[in-house]
Design a protein around this motif. Structure first.
Motif, PDB file in Angstrom:
ATOM      1  N   LEU A  61       7.107  35.378  12.403  1.00 41.95           N
ATOM      2  CA  LEU A  61       6.540  36.289  11.405  1.00 41.95           C
ATOM      3  C   LEU A  61       5.772  35.547  10.318  1.00 41.95           C
ATOM      4  O   LEU A  61       4.912  36.131   9.661  1.00 41.95           O
ATOM      5  N   LEU A  62       6.028  34.266  10.143  1.00 38.45           N
ATOM      6  CA  LEU A  62       5.260  33.460   9.192  1.00 38.45           C
ATOM      7  C   LEU A  62       3.807  33.313   9.653  1.00 38.45           C
ATOM      8  O   LEU A  62       2.928  33.006   8.854  1.00 38.45           O
ATOM      9  N   LYS A  63       3.558  33.591  10.919  1.00 37.54           N
ATOM     10  CA  LYS A  63       2.199  33.529  11.467  1.00 37.54           C
ATOM     11  C   LYS A  63       1.605  34.924  11.684  1.00 37.54           C
ATOM     12  O   LYS A  63       0.588  35.078  12.336  1.00 37.54           O
ATOM     13  N   ALA A  71       4.443  36.489   3.751  1.00 34.93           N
ATOM     14  CA  ALA A  71       5.100  36.156   2.478  1.00 34.93           C
ATOM     15  C   ALA A  71       6.599  36.445   2.554  1.00 34.93           C
ATOM     16  O   ALA A  71       7.413  35.646   2.086  1.00 34.93           O
ATOM     17  N   SER A  72       6.950  37.558   3.169  1.00 33.15           N
ATOM     18  CA  SER A  72       8.363  37.903   3.316  1.00 33.15           C
ATOM     19  C   SER A  72       9.083  36.875   4.187  1.00 33.15           C
ATOM     20  O   SER A  72      10.183  36.417   3.845  1.00 33.15           O
ATOM     21  N   ALA A  73       8.460  36.489   5.280  1.00 33.97           N
ATOM     22  CA  ALA A  73       9.058  35.477   6.165  1.00 33.97           C
ATOM     23  C   ALA A  73       9.209  34.153   5.424  1.00 33.97           C
ATOM     24  O   ALA A  73      10.258  33.499   5.509  1.00 33.97           O
ATOM     25  N   ALA A  74       8.190  33.760   4.672  1.00 30.50           N
ATOM     26  CA  ALA A  74       8.250  32.505   3.912  1.00 30.50           C
ATOM     27  C   ALA A  74       9.392  32.541   2.910  1.00 30.50           C
ATOM     28  O   ALA A  74      10.125  31.558   2.748  1.00 30.50           O
ATOM     29  N   CYS A  75       9.576  33.669   2.273  1.00 29.74           N
ATOM     30  CA  CYS A  75      10.648  33.816   1.285  1.00 29.74           C
ATOM     31  C   CYS A  75      12.015  33.611   1.924  1.00 29.74           C
ATOM     32  O   CYS A  75      12.855  32.883   1.392  1.00 29.74           O
ATOM     33  N   TYR A  76      12.244  34.214   3.080  1.00 35.96           N
ATOM     34  CA  TYR A  76      13.563  34.122   3.719  1.00 35.96           C
ATOM     35  C   TYR A  76      13.783  32.810   4.471  1.00 35.96           C
ATOM     36  O   TYR A  76      14.914  32.475   4.790  1.00 35.96           O
ATOM     37  N   LEU A  77      12.731  32.065   4.717  1.00 33.17           N
ATOM     38  CA  LEU A  77      12.908  30.772   5.375  1.00 33.17           C
ATOM     39  C   LEU A  77      13.559  29.740   4.466  1.00 33.17           C
ATOM     40  O   LEU A  77      13.943  28.668   4.908  1.00 33.17           O
ATOM     41  N   GLU A  78      13.743  30.072   3.196  1.00 34.70           N
ATOM     42  CA  GLU A  78      14.432  29.153   2.289  1.00 34.70           C
ATOM     43  C   GLU A  78      15.866  28.870   2.736  1.00 34.70           C
ATOM     44  O   GLU A  78      16.453  27.869   2.354  1.00 34.70           O
ATOM     45  N   TYR A  79      16.430  29.730   3.567  1.00 37.58           N
ATOM     46  CA  TYR A  79      17.815  29.565   4.017  1.00 37.58           C
ATOM     47  C   TYR A  79      17.965  28.607   5.189  1.00 37.58           C
ATOM     48  O   TYR A  79      19.080  28.347   5.627  1.00 37.58           O
ATOM     49  N   LEU A  89       6.566  25.760   6.628  1.00 32.88           N
ATOM     50  CA  LEU A  89       6.395  26.106   5.215  1.00 32.88           C
ATOM     51  C   LEU A  89       5.329  25.235   4.554  1.00 32.88           C
ATOM     52  O   LEU A  89       4.557  25.722   3.725  1.00 32.88           O
ATOM     53  N   GLN A  90       5.262  23.967   4.931  1.00 29.53           N
ATOM     54  CA  GLN A  90       4.195  23.099   4.400  1.00 29.53           C
ATOM     55  C   GLN A  90       2.831  23.623   4.831  1.00 29.53           C
ATOM     56  O   GLN A  90       1.894  23.675   4.030  1.00 29.53           O
ATOM     57  N   GLN A  91       2.732  24.007   6.081  1.00 32.76           N
ATOM     58  CA  GLN A  91       1.470  24.527   6.584  1.00 32.76           C
ATOM     59  C   GLN A  91       1.091  25.815   5.838  1.00 32.76           C
ATOM     60  O   GLN A  91      -0.062  25.995   5.453  1.00 32.76           O
ATOM     61  N   ALA A  92       2.072  26.694   5.616  1.00 31.53           N
ATOM     62  CA  ALA A  92       1.807  27.924   4.870  1.00 31.53           C
ATOM     63  C   ALA A  92       1.370  27.598   3.440  1.00 31.53           C
ATOM     64  O   ALA A  92       0.420  28.186   2.921  1.00 31.53           O
ATOM     65  N   PHE A  93       2.061  26.653   2.820  1.00 35.55           N
ATOM     66  CA  PHE A  93       1.748  26.278   1.440  1.00 35.55           C
ATOM     67  C   PHE A  93       0.341  25.704   1.307  1.00 35.55           C
ATOM     68  O   PHE A  93      -0.393  26.034   0.383  1.00 35.55           O
ATOM     69  N   PHE A  94      -0.042  24.852   2.229  1.00 34.42           N
ATOM     70  CA  PHE A  94      -1.341  24.184   2.112  1.00 34.42           C
ATOM     71  C   PHE A  94      -2.501  24.943   2.751  1.00 34.42           C
ATOM     72  O   PHE A  94      -3.644  24.754   2.350  1.00 34.42           O
ATOM     73  N   GLN A  95      -2.219  25.817   3.734  1.00 32.81           N
ATOM     74  CA  GLN A  95      -3.329  26.362   4.510  1.00 32.81           C
ATOM     75  C   GLN A  95      -3.480  27.878   4.492  1.00 32.81           C
ATOM     76  O   GLN A  95      -4.534  28.373   4.864  1.00 32.81           O
ATOM     77  N   ARG A 102       1.246  31.320   0.071  1.00 37.35           N
ATOM     78  CA  ARG A 102       1.310  29.927  -0.378  1.00 37.35           C
ATOM     79  C   ARG A 102       2.420  29.739  -1.414  1.00 37.35           C
ATOM     80  O   ARG A 102       3.181  28.774  -1.366  1.00 37.35           O
ATOM     81  N   GLY A 103       2.533  30.687  -2.347  1.00 43.39           N
ATOM     82  CA  GLY A 103       3.555  30.592  -3.385  1.00 43.39           C
ATOM     83  C   GLY A 103       4.965  30.655  -2.822  1.00 43.39           C
ATOM     84  O   GLY A 103       5.815  29.822  -3.155  1.00 43.39           O
ATOM     85  N   TYR A 104       5.221  31.618  -1.962  1.00 42.27           N
ATOM     86  CA  TYR A 104       6.558  31.726  -1.361  1.00 42.27           C
ATOM     87  C   TYR A 104       6.835  30.560  -0.422  1.00 42.27           C
ATOM     88  O   TYR A 104       7.971  30.092  -0.326  1.00 42.27           O
ATOM     89  N   GLY A 105       5.801  30.087   0.237  1.00 44.87           N
ATOM     90  CA  GLY A 105       5.979  28.915   1.103  1.00 44.87           C
ATOM     91  C   GLY A 105       6.396  27.703   0.296  1.00 44.87           C
ATOM     92  O   GLY A 105       7.317  26.971   0.662  1.00 44.87           O
TER      93      GLY A 105
END
Length: 111
Positions: A61-63, A71-79, A89-95, A102-105
């Protein structure tokens, strides 16, 4: 009630009670739904499922084509903290094109 409304209600109940109500196959099917809201709710509910399964769903779902879902997937991937999650998450943050993704990543990466 429609099937979509039923699924949304079940996913909300699953999240509130922190239990697995739907089968893994039902969650996987819901994660492929055309409904953005349903895919976002999957992100919330899937964290109560086995880690490997939940992580795979969230990484997929991050893709997603929709920024809210990503954004929702990035938020929950913190676990989750394995290398695949960190890389995604790095890829989401930078790309990612969307600032919320990017913020949630970045936030999840730091957690």
């Amino acid at each position: 009630m429609s099937r979509l409304e039923d699924l949304l209600e079940i996913l909300e109940e699953s999240s509130e009670k922190e239990v697995m109500i739907l089968s893994q196959m039902e969650i996987e099917n819901a994660s492929n739904s055309r409904s953005v809201l349903l895919r976002c709710r999957v992100c919330d509910a899937v964290i109560h499922y086995p880690d490997d399964f939940a992580q795979d769903i969230l990484l997929t779902l991050l893709k997603d084509r929709n920024a809210e879902v990503r954004a929702s997937a990035a938020c929950y991937l913190e676990y989750y903290s394995d290398e695949a999650v960190k890389n995604a998450l790095q890829q989401a943050f930078f790309q990612d094109k969307d600032p919320y993704v990017r913020g949630y990543g970045g936030y999840s990466l730091l957690k």
